[in-house]
Enzyme design. Structure first.
Site, PDB file in Angstrom:
ATOM      1  N   ARG A 321      -1.415   4.255   0.329  1.00  0.00           N
ATOM      2  CA  ARG A 321      -2.155   3.346  -0.216  1.00  0.00           C
ATOM      3  C   ARG A 321      -3.799   3.983  -0.499  1.00  0.00           C
ATOM      4  O   ARG A 321      -4.523   3.779   0.439  1.00  0.00           O
ATOM      5  CB  ARG A 321      -2.080   1.998   0.532  1.00  0.00           C
ATOM      6  CG  ARG A 321      -2.620   0.744  -0.354  1.00  0.00           C
ATOM      7  CD  ARG A 321      -3.018  -0.227   0.466  1.00  0.00           C
ATOM      8  NE  ARG A 321      -4.007  -0.146   1.265  1.00  0.00           N
ATOM      9  CZ  ARG A 321      -4.241  -0.695   2.476  1.00  0.00           C
ATOM     10  NH1 ARG A 321      -3.264  -1.319   3.165  1.00  0.00           N
ATOM     11  NH2 ARG A 321      -5.582  -0.470   3.065  1.00  0.00           N
ATOM     12  N   HIS A 325      -5.743  -3.022   0.457  1.00  0.00           N
ATOM     13  CA  HIS A 325      -4.692  -3.683   0.455  1.00  0.00           C
ATOM     14  C   HIS A 325      -4.494  -4.610  -0.628  1.00  0.00           C
ATOM     15  O   HIS A 325      -3.470  -4.726  -1.483  1.00  0.00           O
ATOM     16  CB  HIS A 325      -4.398  -4.578   1.700  1.00  0.00           C
ATOM     17  CG  HIS A 325      -3.367  -5.464   1.926  1.00  0.00           C
ATOM     18  ND1 HIS A 325      -1.856  -5.009   1.767  1.00  0.00           N
ATOM     19  CD2 HIS A 325      -3.193  -6.806   1.802  1.00  0.00           C
ATOM     20  CE1 HIS A 325      -1.229  -6.049   1.923  1.00  0.00           C
ATOM     21  NE2 HIS A 325      -1.850  -7.147   1.935  1.00  0.00           N
ATOM     22  N   TYR A 334     -11.315   0.081   8.668  1.00  0.00           N
ATOM     23  CA  TYR A 334     -10.520   0.585   9.489  1.00  0.00           C
ATOM     24  C   TYR A 334      -9.876   1.995   9.332  1.00  0.00           C
ATOM     25  O   TYR A 334      -8.831   2.320  10.075  1.00  0.00           O
ATOM     26  CB  TYR A 334      -9.333  -0.617   9.768  1.00  0.00           C
ATOM     27  CG  TYR A 334      -8.637  -0.766   8.175  1.00  0.00           C
ATOM     28  CD1 TYR A 334      -7.887   0.037   7.597  1.00  0.00           C
ATOM     29  CD2 TYR A 334      -9.094  -1.878   7.624  1.00  0.00           C
ATOM     30  CE1 TYR A 334      -7.208  -0.322   6.450  1.00  0.00           C
ATOM     31  CE2 TYR A 334      -8.494  -2.239   6.401  1.00  0.00           C
ATOM     32  CZ  TYR A 334      -7.775  -1.400   5.758  1.00  0.00           C
ATOM     33  OH  TYR A 334      -7.012  -1.796   4.598  1.00  0.00           O
TER      34      TYR A 334
END
Length: 429
Positions: A321, A325, A334
């Site tokens: 990805r 998100h 993160y």
């Protein structure tokens, strides 16, 4: 991938301990010595030899090495665009022509352009939310183009490329994210179900549908899309169980984009996701998710198995990805930039372009024309979204029950009175 063992973590030293105290040091030494002696020899079961700490450490090291070794995946195009042979899956793309390759490239480019426009619209306040597919175009276009018209698709909320392959107008995908409808298209018109926000539930819907078409005697297949995060959901495990027991003609297509929002895959599973299928009694395969040809071939194979009555298959498309998100997420909190940079070198669109150029299947005129087409698509999407009418305030009460219901009628009347309370003295709103 490696999995951190909790047993290997070093416990924190108590803030109140004092290494300089003679008595404390002596007590600590004594306790440590006793502990080591107790751990050195463990009581073995009858007929078995005791396991020493040295042997246990060796076993743990071997197990860790096995987990960290990445399994082989199906790949037909390298990141450099070189075509590689695969004895098992080459036959599923043997009839691919130069026109077909250019069409696959066009699909990915236009899907990415639409996706980028949707992200921009959300940033400008035109959409409430958007889930980008950036980086996953090959997995979606490859698998989407493997489907027959009579196959049925159960997506999540990110399958914009599959929707494109099924003929769903991109503007229809945006109504839900703008809040003007609950989907915007007829699922039966394209055999493409409405987007599913609840994580993993669509795998059960797909399994039930597949069981149904089997009873109808149809030779079509069903495909259910989900992500690595959804693979941890109970609904997915239940779908695996039912599909295996009833030999349902369904393909479970997992796009492992490495991150379930902020949770990496290695914290969700101790084994590669495709290996989970073994425990349910059906095959699983891992494919290079950034290789559109490999995704096309593997999905064709899995769908043919389903139609032939051989039951379900789990396909793990190993991809990444590239973006957030959703537009409410900040991936910089993160994950590191160097991780993204490593995957950018495997970009699915760049990979196919390199192949087209090296094989002389496309020239600069083709790419220039496609660029113009993609910009036209972006403008059309932008204009269509801004022109979407506000929904009818009373539409929420329609189609709740087939024959109507007294309670719904009562709620409609209450809502009408509430709306009327905002009217001014002149009757305006």
């Amino acid at each position: 991938m490696t999995v951190e063992s909790t047993a290997a973590r070093t416990p924190r030293r108590s803030a109140g301990s004092k290494a300089g105290t003679a008595t404390g040091a002596k007590r600590t030494t004594s306790t440590t010595s006793t502990t080591k002696k107790a751990a050195a020899v463990k009581t073995a079961a009858p007929g078995k030899k005791a396991v020493t700490p040295k042997k246990a450490a060796t076993a743990r090291k071997a197990a860790g090495a096995g987990r960290s070794a990445e399994p082989a995946l199906v790949q037909l195009l390298t990141p450099e665009g070189k075509r590689v042979k695969n004895a098992e899956f080459d036959k599923y793309v043997a009839d691919i022509t130069a026109d077909d390759l250019r069409a696959l490239y066009r699909d990915m480019v236009l899907t990415r352009r639409f996706d980028a426009e949707a992200t921009s619209l959300q940033r400008q306040g035109e959409l409430g939310l958007w889930a980008s597919l950036l980086g996953q175009e090959a997995a979606q276009i490859g698998s989407g183009r493997a489907l027959r018209d009579d196959d049925y698709v159960f997506p999540t909320y990110r399958e914009h490329g599959v929707a494109w392959c099924r003929g769903v107008d991109p503007t229809n995908l945006l109504g839900m994210f703008r809040g003007v409808n609950n989907g915007g298209w007829d699922p039966n018109g394209n055999n493409f179900h409405l987007y599913t926000i609840v994580i993993g539930s669509q795998t059960l819907h797909a399994t039930g549908y597949a069981m149904g078409i089997t009873k109808d005697g149809a030779d079509s297949a069903v495909i259910a899309y989900f992500g690595d995060g959804a693979s941890s959901q109970g609904d997915v495990a239940e779908a695996f169980t039912f599909s295996a027991v009833y030999n349902a003609p369904v393909v479970f297509f997992c796009q492992n984009n490495q991150w379930a929002i902020s949770e990496p895959t290695e914290k969700q599973s101790r084994v590669p996701l495709y290996q989970r299928a073994q425990g349910f009694g059906f095959p699983g395969v891992r494919v290079d998710g950034n290789d559109v040809l490999a995704n096309l071939a593997v999905t064709k194979w899995a769908l043919e198995r389903a139609r032939a009555g051989e039951g379900p298959t789990l396909v793990e498309a190993f991809t990444y990805r590239m973006g957030a998100h959703t537009t409410s997420d900040d991936p910089t909190r993160y994950r590191h930039d160097d991780e993204r940079a490593a995957w950018e070198a495997k970009d699915p669109i760049l990979r196919l372009r390199r192949h087209l150029e090296s094989a002389h299947h496309a020239d600069e005129a083709f790419f220039a024309e496609l660029e113009t087409e993609s910009e036209t698509l972006g403008r059309r999407v932008r204009e269509a979204v801004r022109a979407m009418p506000d929904p009818d305030h009373f539409a929420i009460f329609e189609n709740v029950y087939a024959d109507g219901h007294a309670l719904v009628d009562e709620e409609r009347a209450q809502f009408a009175a509430y709306q009327a309370s905002f009217a001014d003295e002149d009757g305006g709103k």
